[in-house]
Design a protein around this motif. Structure first.
Motif, short mmCIF file in Angstrom:
data_model
loop_
_atom_site.label_atom_id
_atom_site.label_comp_id
_atom_site.label_asym_id
_atom_site.label_seq_id
_atom_site.Cartn_x
_atom_site.Cartn_y
_atom_site.Cartn_z
N ASP A 1 0.82 -1.21 0.00
CA ASP A 1 0.00 0.00 0.00
C ASP A 1 0.86 1.27 0.00
OD1 ASP A 1 -2.34 1.32 -0.13
OD2 ASP A 1 -2.72 1.32 2.03
N LEU A 2 1.87 1.27 -0.85
CA LEU A 2 2.77 2.43 -0.91
C LEU A 2 2.46 3.35 -2.10
CD1 LEU A 2 6.14 0.58 -0.20
CD2 LEU A 2 4.77 1.92 1.43
N LEU A 3 1.56 2.89 -2.98
CA LEU A 3 1.30 3.70 -4.18
C LEU A 3 0.56 4.97 -3.79
CD1 LEU A 3 0.23 0.89 -6.66
CD2 LEU A 3 2.31 2.27 -6.75
N LEU A 4 0.95 6.06 -4.40
CA LEU A 4 0.29 7.33 -4.11
C LEU A 4 -1.05 7.38 -4.81
CD1 LEU A 4 3.28 9.79 -4.35
CD2 LEU A 4 2.16 8.90 -2.29
N LEU A 5 -1.97 8.10 -4.19
CA LEU A 5 -3.31 8.25 -4.76
C LEU A 5 -3.24 9.31 -5.86
CD1 LEU A 5 -6.19 7.32 -4.32
CD2 LEU A 5 -6.46 9.18 -2.66
N ARG A 6 -3.59 8.89 -7.08
CA ARG A 6 -3.49 9.82 -8.20
C ARG A 6 -4.83 9.92 -8.92
NH1 ARG A 6 1.54 10.60 -10.19
NH2 ARG A 6 0.70 10.73 -12.27
N GLU B 1 1.91 16.80 -5.89
CA GLU B 1 1.82 17.81 -6.95
C GLU B 1 0.39 17.94 -7.47
OE1 GLU B 1 4.07 20.05 -7.83
OE2 GLU B 1 5.19 19.16 -6.14
N MET B 2 -0.24 16.79 -7.68
CA MET B 2 -1.61 16.80 -8.19
C MET B 2 -2.56 17.44 -7.19
SD MET B 2 -2.67 13.29 -10.01
CE MET B 2 -4.36 13.43 -10.54
N LEU B 3 -2.38 17.06 -5.93
CA LEU B 3 -3.26 17.57 -4.89
C LEU B 3 -3.14 19.09 -4.80
CD1 LEU B 3 -5.23 16.62 -2.66
CD2 LEU B 3 -3.31 16.79 -1.06
N LYS B 4 -1.90 19.56 -4.88
CA LYS B 4 -1.66 21.00 -4.78
C LYS B 4 -2.36 21.74 -5.92
CE LYS B 4 2.55 23.01 -3.51
NZ LYS B 4 3.97 22.98 -3.85
N LYS B 5 -2.27 21.17 -7.09
CA LYS B 5 -2.88 21.81 -8.26
C LYS B 5 -4.41 21.90 -8.09
CE LYS B 5 -3.38 20.81 -13.13
NZ LYS B 5 -4.25 19.64 -13.14
N LEU B 6 -4.99 20.80 -7.66
CA LEU B 6 -6.45 20.78 -7.50
C LEU B 6 -6.90 21.74 -6.39
CD1 LEU B 6 -7.09 16.96 -7.91
CD2 LEU B 6 -7.56 18.79 -9.56
N LEU B 7 -6.12 21.79 -5.32
CA LEU B 7 -6.46 22.70 -4.21
C LEU B 7 -6.42 24.15 -4.69
CD1 LEU B 7 -6.98 23.32 -1.20
CD2 LEU B 7 -4.51 23.37 -0.88
#
Ligand code: ADP
Ligand code: MG
Ligand code: ZN
Length: 485
Positions: A416-421, A470-476
């Motif tokens: 369970d190390l994969l990041l949520l994308r 990075e993705m989370l930051k963009k969406l936020l």
């Protein structure tokens, strides 16, 4: 560690004599094995023990390796060279003389380019000659001093530089480059800890522009650190003597790593004392031009050229490229891995960073291989550079790969190390973070943009720390922008 040394008006002048053990299976003049670490006196015969009447025969492979070293260092290879006897008495030398090359060495006039703070610098190679090693005295046991003759007759080359080296950093840069070139050419393992590369430092001081001063020679240094420390210690000692108006004696000295000082061993022997004469039991060494041509053609790409290639082909910085070409196995490993990965720069960073940290912890300074298959490291590099796992998970996977072989993606998934994308999940976390923290959102609207960081933390926590940052930051950021318009 750099002791504060003030040399006053003087500068250092250094020439190095480096002994390198050739990578042969057998000795220089007999068929005894050369493997390191064997039981004492199990690799000996009448020839290397110096028994009367025994006759030496030259190991042709050793000659080829020595010539290869000369070619790699851009030296002239003499078509005819000779062996000579160098006489001295010491218990580790049963014959009473060492077979070396004095009057007609195999190679002369090479060069090695090193990187210094002020750019590239050429260190001239005066000569390269073949010689046999002596035995080894083992001091300090219960039985007193013991003698191991396994090393007698092991093939060496001695590489002598011009007095071109200006200080300890340059001396170490020279030795590192020499090791890179000779291991790359397959001439030697150059393992300082096993004695297959050892170095004598010749050092004098002078005022800039003045003639060369009297030098001393510090014998048998076998680590980069002791080379550096011995040079500082001896330069300081000479500077102090010169300040006091005392003469520098032409001595052979030794460096004691415990006290960090050099001590006189003996006055330098003169050439006459060695009583050199041509070895009557050996014919001249003849190297035909075709042989030299074949040897030259067999040389692999050397470190400088490979550094250039890594820069152009893989987009590495000069520094990183040079680090990777210091050892041939490392350069080969990198090249194979980089060709399998999407991002060669990421491969280089993982290799020089985490991989080396792990190797050092397991093998010490003298590392000689990576226990991870290149395709596995390439896959891991892709996971990290593609943002599928974060760097701490990357480290964990790497450490596990050192223990056993597996597919990194499978490992990341099962632990369970994969990041949520997944965009929907991330958007949901963002909108919940905004809903649950109206005060922060209001502050943001009021112009306090620094709360973005805090909201990022909240959203990340809602994903259990699993979101690809990075993705989370963009969406936020998008969501916050919507709030303000
Ligand atoms: P030897 O046979 O006595 O060891 P060499 O002439 O072969 O002497 O020189 C040995 C090493 O000493 C070479 O690396 C040379 O560059 C270096 N060397 C010679 N003169 C000086 C000097 N004045 N200061 C420092 N190094 C020197
Ligand atoms: Mg010498
Ligand atoms: Zn032997």
């Amino acid at each position: 560690m750099k002791p504060e040394v003030n040399l006053g008006p003087y500068e250092m002048v250094i020439g190095l004599e480096t002994h390198v053990q050739l990578r042969t299976k057998t000795k220089l003049f007999c068929s005894c094995a050369t493997s390191f670490g064997a039981e004492p006196n199990t690799q000996v015969c009448p020839v290397c023990m110096g028994l009367p009447g025994a006759l030496p025969v030259v190991n042709a492979h050793a000659v080829r390796l020595a010539a290869l070293a000369g070619l790699a260092l851009e030296a002239r290879i003499h078509p005819v060279s000779r062996f000579d006897r160098k006489h001295y008495f010491y218990p580790d030398l049963p014959k009473g003389y060492q077979i070396s090359q004095f009057f007609h060495p195999l190679c002369q006039g090479g060069r090695l380019v090193i990187q210094t703070g002020a750019g590239p610098k050429v260190v001239g190679i005066t000569r390269i000659h073949m010689e046999e090693d002596a035995g080894k005295l083992l001091h300090g046991g219960e039985a007193g001093s013991l003698l191991d003759l396994n090393r007698c007759g092991v093939p060496l080359i001695e590489i002598v530089t011009d007095p071109d080296i200006a200080g300890p950093q340059e001396a170490c840069a020279y030795l590192r480059k020499l090791r890179a070139v000779l291991t790359c050419a397959g001439v030697s393992d150059c393992r300082m800890n096993e004695g297959s590369l050892r170095c004598d430092v010749n050092l004098s001081l002078r005022k800039p522009g003045a003639l060369l001063g009297v030098r001393t020679e510090i014998k048998n240094l076998n680590s980069f650190q002791s080379v550096e420390r011995a040079i500082w210690a001896e330069a300081a000692r000479q500077a102090e003597a010169l300040r006091r108006g005392e003469p520098i004696l032409r001595e052979t000295r030794r460096f004691d790593p415990v006290t960090g000082r050099t001590y006189a061993m003996r006055m330098k022997e003169s050439t006459q004392e060695y009583c050199f004469f041509p070895e009557p039991d050996l014919p001249p060494v003849l190297l035909r031009p075709e042989t030299v041509k074949d040897l030259r053609a067999s040389l692999p790409i050397l470190p400088d050229a490979r550094t250039e290639r890594f820069m152009t082909v893989f987009g590495l910085s000069p520094y990183v490229a040079e680090q990777l070409t210091q050892r041939r196995w490392l350069a080969d490993y990198f090249e194979e891995t980089a060709c399998l990965a999407h991002n060669p720069v990421s491969v280089a960073n993982i290799l020089l960073g985490e991989v080396f940290a792990l190797l050092k912890a397991r093998q010490g300074e003298e590392t000689d291989g990576i226990p991870v298959a290149p395709r596995r490291l390439a896959a891991l590099s892709d996971l990290v550079s593609g943002g599928q796992v974060n760097s701490s998970a990357g480290k964990r996977i790497l450490a596990a790969l050192f223990e056993e072989d597996f597919e990194p993606w499978e490992y990341a998934r099962s632990f369970d190390l994969l990041l949520l994308r997944e965009e929907r999940a991330l958007r949901e976390a963002v909108s919940r973070a905004l809903e649950e923290n109206p005060a922060m959102v209001a502050a943001y609207r009021g112009g306090k943009s620094s709360v973005e960081q805090a909201l990022m933390g909240k959203a990340m926590a809602l994903t259990g720390g699993k979101a690809e940052p990075e993705m989370l930051k963009k969406l936020l950021r998008e969501a916050l922008q919507e709030q303000t318009t």
